[in-house]
Motif scaffolding. Structure first.
Motif, PDB file in Angstrom:
ATOM      1  N   GLN A  49       0.968  -1.109   0.001  1.00 36.54           N
ATOM      2  CA  GLN A  49      -0.048   0.093  -0.035  1.00 36.54           C
ATOM      3  C   GLN A  49       0.816   1.349   0.108  1.00 36.54           C
ATOM      4  O   GLN A  49       1.753   1.155   0.728  1.00 36.54           O
ATOM      5  CB  GLN A  49      -1.007   0.027   1.310  1.00 36.54           C
ATOM      6  N   LEU A  50       0.430   1.992  -0.920  1.00 34.43           N
ATOM      7  CA  LEU A  50       1.191   3.282  -0.914  1.00 34.43           C
ATOM      8  C   LEU A  50       0.117   4.648  -0.473  1.00 34.43           C
ATOM      9  O   LEU A  50      -0.996   4.599  -0.973  1.00 34.43           O
ATOM     10  CB  LEU A  50       1.710   3.729  -2.099  1.00 34.43           C
ATOM     11  N   VAL A  51       0.395   5.284   0.706  1.00 35.48           N
ATOM     12  CA  VAL A  51      -0.586   6.377   0.944  1.00 35.48           C
ATOM     13  C   VAL A  51       0.059   7.765   0.958  1.00 35.48           C
ATOM     14  O   VAL A  51       1.007   7.908   1.683  1.00 35.48           O
ATOM     15  CB  VAL A  51      -1.152   5.831   2.431  1.00 35.48           C
ATOM     16  N   GLU A  52      -0.486   8.435   0.263  1.00 36.15           N
ATOM     17  CA  GLU A  52      -0.233  10.139   0.021  1.00 36.15           C
ATOM     18  C   GLU A  52      -0.650  10.857   0.980  1.00 36.15           C
ATOM     19  O   GLU A  52      -2.150  10.596   1.606  1.00 36.15           O
ATOM     20  CB  GLU A  52      -0.452  10.570  -1.168  1.00 36.15           C
ATOM     21  N   SER A  53      -0.093  11.609   1.675  1.00 42.74           N
ATOM     22  CA  SER A  53      -0.749  12.683   2.776  1.00 42.74           C
ATOM     23  C   SER A  53      -0.100  13.974   2.409  1.00 42.74           C
ATOM     24  O   SER A  53       0.852  14.286   1.806  1.00 42.74           O
ATOM     25  CB  SER A  53      -0.994  12.121   3.734  1.00 42.74           C
ATOM     26  N   GLY A  54      -0.585  15.056   2.807  1.00 47.83           N
ATOM     27  CA  GLY A  54      -0.225  16.512   2.935  1.00 47.83           C
ATOM     28  C   GLY A  54      -0.841  17.467   1.782  1.00 47.83           C
ATOM     29  O   GLY A  54      -0.233  18.644   1.861  1.00 47.83           O
ATOM     30  N   GLY A  55      -1.512  17.060   1.095  1.00 45.01           N
ATOM     31  CA  GLY A  55      -2.015  17.797  -0.075  1.00 45.01           C
ATOM     32  C   GLY A  55      -3.157  18.985   0.854  1.00 45.01           C
ATOM     33  O   GLY A  55      -3.270  19.113   1.769  1.00 45.01           O
ATOM     34  N   GLY A  56      -3.557  19.724  -0.096  1.00 41.99           N
ATOM     35  CA  GLY A  56      -4.387  20.789   0.317  1.00 41.99           C
ATOM     36  C   GLY A  56      -4.573  22.019  -0.429  1.00 41.99           C
ATOM     37  O   GLY A  56      -4.125  21.965  -1.754  1.00 41.99           O
ATOM     38  N   LEU A  57      -5.283  22.999   0.154  1.00 46.33           N
ATOM     39  CA  LEU A  57      -5.491  24.275  -0.689  1.00 46.33           C
ATOM     40  C   LEU A  57      -4.146  25.496  -0.156  1.00 46.33           C
ATOM     41  O   LEU A  57      -4.338  25.516   1.156  1.00 46.33           O
ATOM     42  CB  LEU A  57      -6.796  24.783  -0.511  1.00 46.33           C
ATOM     43  N   VAL A  58      -3.431  25.855  -1.024  1.00 45.92           N
ATOM     44  CA  VAL A  58      -2.609  27.040  -0.630  1.00 45.92           C
ATOM     45  C   VAL A  58      -2.528  28.074  -1.686  1.00 45.92           C
ATOM     46  O   VAL A  58      -2.798  27.995  -2.849  1.00 45.92           O
ATOM     47  CB  VAL A  58      -1.235  26.467  -0.424  1.00 45.92           C
ATOM     48  N   GLN A  59      -2.163  29.327  -1.337  1.00 42.83           N
ATOM     49  CA  GLN A  59      -2.123  30.510  -2.033  1.00 42.83           C
ATOM     50  C   GLN A  59      -0.757  30.404  -3.154  1.00 42.83           C
ATOM     51  O   GLN A  59       0.285  29.867  -2.505  1.00 42.83           O
ATOM     52  CB  GLN A  59      -1.953  31.890  -1.382  1.00 42.83           C
ATOM     53  N   ALA A  60      -0.885  30.887  -3.958  1.00 46.85           N
ATOM     54  CA  ALA A  60       0.525  30.879  -4.947  1.00 46.85           C
ATOM     55  C   ALA A  60       1.588  31.696  -4.173  1.00 46.85           C
ATOM     56  O   ALA A  60       1.404  32.516  -3.408  1.00 46.85           O
ATOM     57  CB  ALA A  60       0.199  32.065  -6.192  1.00 46.85           C
ATOM     58  N   GLY A  61       2.821  31.167  -4.230  1.00 42.40           N
ATOM     59  CA  GLY A  61       3.964  31.382  -3.318  1.00 42.40           C
ATOM     60  C   GLY A  61       4.079  30.902  -2.389  1.00 42.40           C
ATOM     61  O   GLY A  61       5.019  30.679  -1.370  1.00 42.40           O
ATOM     62  N   GLY A  62       3.092  29.953  -1.743  1.00 44.14           N
ATOM     63  CA  GLY A  62       3.043  29.163  -0.651  1.00 44.14           C
ATOM     64  C   GLY A  62       3.793  27.767  -0.795  1.00 44.14           C
ATOM     65  O   GLY A  62       4.342  27.492  -1.859  1.00 44.14           O
ATOM     66  N   SER A  63       3.728  27.027   0.414  1.00 45.27           N
ATOM     67  CA  SER A  63       4.561  25.914   0.611  1.00 45.27           C
ATOM     68  C   SER A  63       3.587  24.804   0.979  1.00 45.27           C
ATOM     69  O   SER A  63       2.699  24.895   1.671  1.00 45.27           O
ATOM     70  CB  SER A  63       5.887  25.894   1.366  1.00 45.27           C
ATOM     71  N   LEU A  64       3.836  23.422   0.330  1.00 48.06           N
ATOM     72  CA  LEU A  64       3.158  22.288   1.218  1.00 48.06           C
ATOM     73  C   LEU A  64       4.286  21.159   1.079  1.00 48.06           C
ATOM     74  O   LEU A  64       5.095  21.166   0.287  1.00 48.06           O
ATOM     75  CB  LEU A  64       2.143  22.048  -0.019  1.00 48.06           C
ATOM     76  N   ARG A  65       4.195  20.243   1.856  1.00 44.33           N
ATOM     77  CA  ARG A  65       5.077  19.013   2.065  1.00 44.33           C
ATOM     78  C   ARG A  65       4.141  17.793   1.830  1.00 44.33           C
ATOM     79  O   ARG A  65       3.358  17.397   2.654  1.00 44.33           O
ATOM     80  CB  ARG A  65       5.740  19.068   3.139  1.00 44.33           C
ATOM     81  N   LEU A  66       4.453  16.997   0.906  1.00 46.74           N
ATOM     82  CA  LEU A  66       3.749  15.791   0.505  1.00 46.74           C
ATOM     83  C   LEU A  66       4.547  14.654   1.110  1.00 46.74           C
ATOM     84  O   LEU A  66       5.846  14.655   1.267  1.00 46.74           O
ATOM     85  CB  LEU A  66       3.375  15.576  -0.801  1.00 46.74           C
ATOM     86  N   SER A  67       3.807  13.668   1.662  1.00 46.06           N
ATOM     87  CA  SER A  67       4.446  12.542   2.183  1.00 46.06           C
ATOM     88  C   SER A  67       3.625  11.041   1.360  1.00 46.06           C
ATOM     89  O   SER A  67       2.526  11.190   1.093  1.00 46.06           O
ATOM     90  CB  SER A  67       4.255  12.177   3.608  1.00 46.06           C
ATOM     91  N   CYS A  68       4.558  10.251   0.974  1.00 48.65           N
ATOM     92  CA  CYS A  68       3.948   8.992   0.709  1.00 48.65           C
ATOM     93  C   CYS A  68       4.862   7.781   1.553  1.00 48.65           C
ATOM     94  O   CYS A  68       5.997   7.550   1.385  1.00 48.65           O
ATOM     95  CB  CYS A  68       4.486   8.856  -0.993  1.00 48.65           C
ATOM     96  N   ALA A  69       3.682   7.183   2.052  1.00 50.19           N
ATOM     97  CA  ALA A  69       4.307   6.018   2.950  1.00 50.19           C
ATOM     98  C   ALA A  69       3.934   4.778   2.364  1.00 50.19           C
ATOM     99  O   ALA A  69       2.583   4.360   2.098  1.00 50.19           O
ATOM    100  CB  ALA A  69       3.523   6.127   4.423  1.00 50.19           C
ATOM    101  N   ALA A  70       4.849   3.721   2.232  1.00 53.75           N
ATOM    102  CA  ALA A  70       4.664   2.304   1.818  1.00 53.75           C
ATOM    103  C   ALA A  70       4.700   1.299   2.890  1.00 53.75           C
ATOM    104  O   ALA A  70       5.793   1.287   3.715  1.00 53.75           O
ATOM    105  CB  ALA A  70       5.859   2.079   0.628  1.00 53.75           C
ATOM    106  N   SER A  71       3.830   0.556   2.792  1.00 51.94           N
ATOM    107  CA  SER A  71       3.552  -0.690   3.770  1.00 51.94           C
ATOM    108  C   SER A  71       3.373  -1.816   3.126  1.00 51.94           C
ATOM    109  O   SER A  71       2.868  -2.006   1.921  1.00 51.94           O
ATOM    110  CB  SER A  71       2.512  -0.069   4.859  1.00 51.94           C
ATOM    111  N   GLY A  72       3.533  -2.955   3.891  1.00 52.87           N
ATOM    112  CA  GLY A  72       2.984  -4.348   3.212  1.00 52.87           C
ATOM    113  C   GLY A  72       4.355  -5.158   3.491  1.00 52.87           C
ATOM    114  O   GLY A  72       5.486  -4.793   3.969  1.00 52.87           O
ATOM    115  N   ASN A  73       4.393  -6.284   2.816  1.00 56.60           N
ATOM    116  CA  ASN A  73       5.403  -7.211   2.708  1.00 56.60           C
ATOM    117  C   ASN A  73       6.546  -6.861   1.736  1.00 56.60           C
ATOM    118  O   ASN A  73       6.857  -7.494   0.816  1.00 56.60           O
ATOM    119  CB  ASN A  73       5.116  -8.793   2.507  1.00 56.60           C
ATOM    120  N   ILE A  74       7.335  -5.848   2.395  1.00 48.21           N
ATOM    121  CA  ILE A  74       8.226  -5.277   1.276  1.00 48.21           C
ATOM    122  C   ILE A  74       9.786  -5.767   1.537  1.00 48.21           C
ATOM    123  O   ILE A  74      10.136  -5.525   2.976  1.00 48.21           O
ATOM    124  CB  ILE A  74       8.197  -3.689   1.317  1.00 48.21           C
ATOM    125  N   PHE A  75      10.138  -6.349   0.797  1.00 45.78           N
ATOM    126  CA  PHE A  75      11.872  -6.669   1.080  1.00 45.78           C
ATOM    127  C   PHE A  75      12.625  -5.479   0.614  1.00 45.78           C
ATOM    128  O   PHE A  75      13.764  -4.994   1.401  1.00 45.78           O
ATOM    129  CB  PHE A  75      12.153  -7.717  -0.007  1.00 45.78           C
TER     130      PHE A  75
END
Length: 121
Positions: free
Chosen positions: A3-29
């Motif tokens: 599973q890959l789960v993204e987070s951190g999106g949203g609404l921001v004004q031009a010139g602003g900042s956001l930080r996205l995350s993507c967490a991977a889980s499961g039987n990953i080698f």
């Protein structure tokens, strides 16, 4: 299995900042690389940035100098720090990972469900 789960999106004004995350889980080698794509309304999904397991990064020209991709290997998590956002950055941002479930097995790509980023002018 993965599973890959993204987070951190949203609404921001031009010139602003956001930080996205993507967490991977499961039987990953192992994860060879993790990639951000985005898809704006009415447009095709496009490559944004990639980071490999050795830390090599690649960016699409339109975000160079504004976005930074990073990765925490221990947590199987990838980040996208987005600064100086522009209205044209508005899109659904998707996480993608090249994953090996068992040592010596094939590598497969997995997608997250996406997180919406909206930049107002």
């Amino acid at each position: 299995q993965v599973q890959l789960v993204e987070s951190g999106g949203g609404l921001v004004q031009a010139g602003g900042s956001l930080r996205l995350s993507c967490a991977a889980s499961g039987n990953i080698f192992s994860i060879a690389d993790m990639t951000w794509f985005r898809q704006a309304p009415g447009k095709q999904r496009e490559f944004v940035a990639r980071i490999t397991d050795d830390g090599t990064t690649n960016y699409v020209d339109s975000i160079k100098g504004r976005f930074t991709i990073s990765r925490d290997g221990a947590k199987n998590t990838m980040y996208l720090q987005m600064n100086t956002l522009k209205p044209e950055d508005t899109a659904v941002y998707y996480c993608n990972a090249l994953v090996q479930l068992i040592s010596g097995s094939t590598w497969d790509r997995y997608w997250g469900q996406g997180t919406q980023v909206t930049v107002s002018s």
